[in-house]
Design a protein around this motif. Structure first.
Motif, mmCIF file in Angstrom:
data_model
loop_
_atom_site.group_PDB
_atom_site.id
_atom_site.type_symbol
_atom_site.label_atom_id
_atom_site.label_comp_id
_atom_site.label_asym_id
_atom_site.label_seq_id
_atom_site.Cartn_x
_atom_site.Cartn_y
_atom_site.Cartn_z
ATOM 1 N N ASP A 5 -6.435 81.286 12.129
ATOM 2 C CA ASP A 5 -6.896 82.614 12.490
ATOM 3 C C ASP A 5 -6.201 83.114 13.754
ATOM 4 O OD1 ASP A 5 -8.579 82.673 10.365
ATOM 5 O OD2 ASP A 5 -10.385 82.147 11.474
ATOM 6 N N VAL A 6 -6.036 82.223 14.734
ATOM 7 C CA VAL A 6 -5.370 82.616 15.963
ATOM 8 C C VAL A 6 -3.940 83.040 15.673
ATOM 9 C CG1 VAL A 6 -4.611 81.839 18.228
ATOM 10 C CG2 VAL A 6 -6.833 81.115 17.365
ATOM 11 N N LEU A 7 -3.228 82.256 14.861
ATOM 12 C CA LEU A 7 -1.821 82.507 14.595
ATOM 13 C C LEU A 7 -1.594 83.760 13.763
ATOM 14 C CD1 LEU A 7 -0.652 78.856 13.846
ATOM 15 C CD2 LEU A 7 -0.201 80.182 15.902
ATOM 16 N N LYS A 11 0.502 90.605 17.086
ATOM 17 C CA LYS A 11 0.577 90.878 18.521
ATOM 18 C C LYS A 11 0.340 92.351 18.843
ATOM 19 C CE LYS A 11 5.642 91.372 18.422
ATOM 20 N NZ LYS A 11 6.912 90.829 18.964
ATOM 21 N N ASP A 12 0.478 93.222 17.843
ATOM 22 C CA ASP A 12 0.253 94.642 18.070
ATOM 23 C C ASP A 12 -1.078 95.115 17.488
ATOM 24 O OD1 ASP A 12 0.956 94.265 15.457
ATOM 25 O OD2 ASP A 12 2.273 96.024 15.327
ATOM 26 N N GLY A 16 -7.903 92.958 16.380
ATOM 27 C CA GLY A 16 -7.946 91.522 16.154
ATOM 28 C C GLY A 16 -8.009 90.760 17.463
ATOM 29 N N PHE A 17 -7.272 91.244 18.458
ATOM 30 C CA PHE A 17 -7.274 90.603 19.774
ATOM 31 C C PHE A 17 -8.666 90.641 20.396
ATOM 32 C CE2 PHE A 17 -6.807 91.000 24.408
ATOM 33 C CZ PHE A 17 -6.125 89.832 24.707
ATOM 34 N N THR A 18 -9.330 91.824 20.343
ATOM 35 C CA THR A 18 -10.652 91.931 20.963
ATOM 36 C C THR A 18 -11.713 91.157 20.181
ATOM 37 O OG1 THR A 18 -11.004 94.053 19.813
ATOM 38 C CG2 THR A 18 -10.203 94.135 22.091
ATOM 39 N N PHE A 19 -11.531 91.004 18.858
ATOM 40 C CA PHE A 19 -12.455 90.150 18.109
ATOM 41 C C PHE A 19 -12.381 88.712 18.617
ATOM 42 C CE2 PHE A 19 -12.977 93.142 14.399
ATOM 43 C CZ PHE A 19 -14.352 93.107 14.397
ATOM 44 N N PHE A 20 -11.159 88.209 18.808
ATOM 45 C CA PHE A 20 -11.007 86.826 19.255
ATOM 46 C C PHE A 20 -11.469 86.663 20.704
ATOM 47 C CE2 PHE A 20 -8.612 83.313 21.134
ATOM 48 C CZ PHE A 20 -9.003 82.287 20.286
ATOM 49 N N VAL A 21 -11.067 87.579 21.580
ATOM 50 C CA VAL A 21 -11.492 87.511 22.975
ATOM 51 C C VAL A 21 -13.009 87.630 23.081
ATOM 52 C CG1 VAL A 21 -11.384 88.669 25.221
ATOM 53 C CG2 VAL A 21 -9.300 88.340 23.891
ATOM 54 N N GLY A 22 -13.591 88.532 22.275
ATOM 55 C CA GLY A 22 -15.042 88.673 22.284
ATOM 56 C C GLY A 22 -15.734 87.394 21.883
ATOM 57 N N TYR A 23 -15.204 86.734 20.843
ATOM 58 C CA TYR A 23 -15.778 85.463 20.394
ATOM 59 C C TYR A 23 -15.731 84.425 21.504
ATOM 60 C CZ TYR A 23 -15.469 80.789 18.332
ATOM 61 O OH TYR A 23 -15.608 79.452 18.077
ATOM 62 N N MET A 24 -14.578 84.249 22.138
ATOM 63 C CA MET A 24 -14.431 83.243 23.180
ATOM 64 C C MET A 24 -15.278 83.583 24.407
ATOM 65 S SD MET A 24 -12.634 80.873 21.942
ATOM 66 C CE MET A 24 -12.524 79.940 23.459
#
Length: 243
Positions: A5-7, A11-12, A16-24
């Motif tokens: 999922d991370v990979l 990058k643009d 998706g970035f905020t979903f992962f950052v929000g989770y962490m």
């Protein structure tokens, strides 16, 4: 699956970035609140436990919402409202717990919970059952009905029973903390209607063409600010309040 999922987050892709950052961020916050619960005075332990539960529940939902978004590219509306139906009433519980020593009754707790559930159910109907292509009348109607619940919570926190009980407590830290939480409700929670109005038929969608991508982005940012912020305010009260 976790590494995959991370990979696969482009990058643009800010959503998706905020979903992962929000989770962490939610997961890290829940661990912090759980650990610090053992270090605060007994009368604040339940408040800090509720803070930990809010961020932990959100972290679990963000893990699944992240996967859903990466797999479909769509707004995980149902998962998001399930999360809110569990966590937003718990955020209202914090108001009750912080003012309980000043005489807050269970009636206040239930009024806040009912108002928050009303707000969420109306919002869900407005968003999830909006006709294909968007219907402005539908979104505005249910948006207004949702705002009724929000307005009640906002009034109670700023001028009503919660605000009066905080003053009655005689604890300056509690007074400042409740006022800070009231600011979160006024400013932080106001981010959610922005996301709501980005859906098809919403005012921002109709006027500026803002799409579902903006919905997720606003919701993700608002969740991180409000849920973690609520917990940090409660934690500050617990560690600085007079015994």
């Amino acid at each position: 699956m976790f590494l995959l999922d991370v990979l696969t987050i482009p990058k643009d892709d800010p959503v998706g970035f905020t979903f992962f950052v929000g989770y962490m961020a939610m997961l890290a916050a829940s661990i912090f609140f759980f650990v610090e619960r053992g270090r605060v005075d007994g009368k604040w332990k339940l408040s800090l436990l509720v803070s930990a539960l809010i961020t932990f529940i959100a972290a679990v939902h963000y893990y699944y919402m992240k996967d859903y978004y990466l797999a479909t590219g769509e707004n995980p509306t149902s998962l998001r409202y399930i999360d809110w139906t569990l966590t937003v009433p718990l955020m209202c519980v914090e108001f009750y717990l912080l003012t309980k020593s000043a005489g807050a009754k269970l009636g206040l707790l239930w009024k806040l919970i009912i108002a928050s559930v009303w707000m969420l159910v109306a919002g869900y109907i407005g968003e999830a059952f909006n006709p294909p292509g968007g219907d402005t009348t539908h979104s505005v109607l249910w948006g207004v009905l949702s705002t009724v619940g929000y307005a009640y919570i906002l009034y109670t926190a700023w001028f009503g029973e919660v605000a009066n009980l905080a003053k009655k407590s005689g604890n300056a830290t509690v007074v400042r903390g409740v006022r800070t939480l009231a600011w979160f409700v006024l400013v932080g929670w106001a981010i959610y209607p922005i996301g709501y109005m980005c859906m098809p038929g919403g005012w921002l969608n109709t006027a500026f063409g803002w799409s579902s991508e903006n919905v997720d982005l606003f919701y993700n940012i608002a969740d991180a600010i409000n849920k973690i912020g609520f917990g940090l305010v409660v934690y500050n009260i617990a560690v600085t309040s007079e015994k």
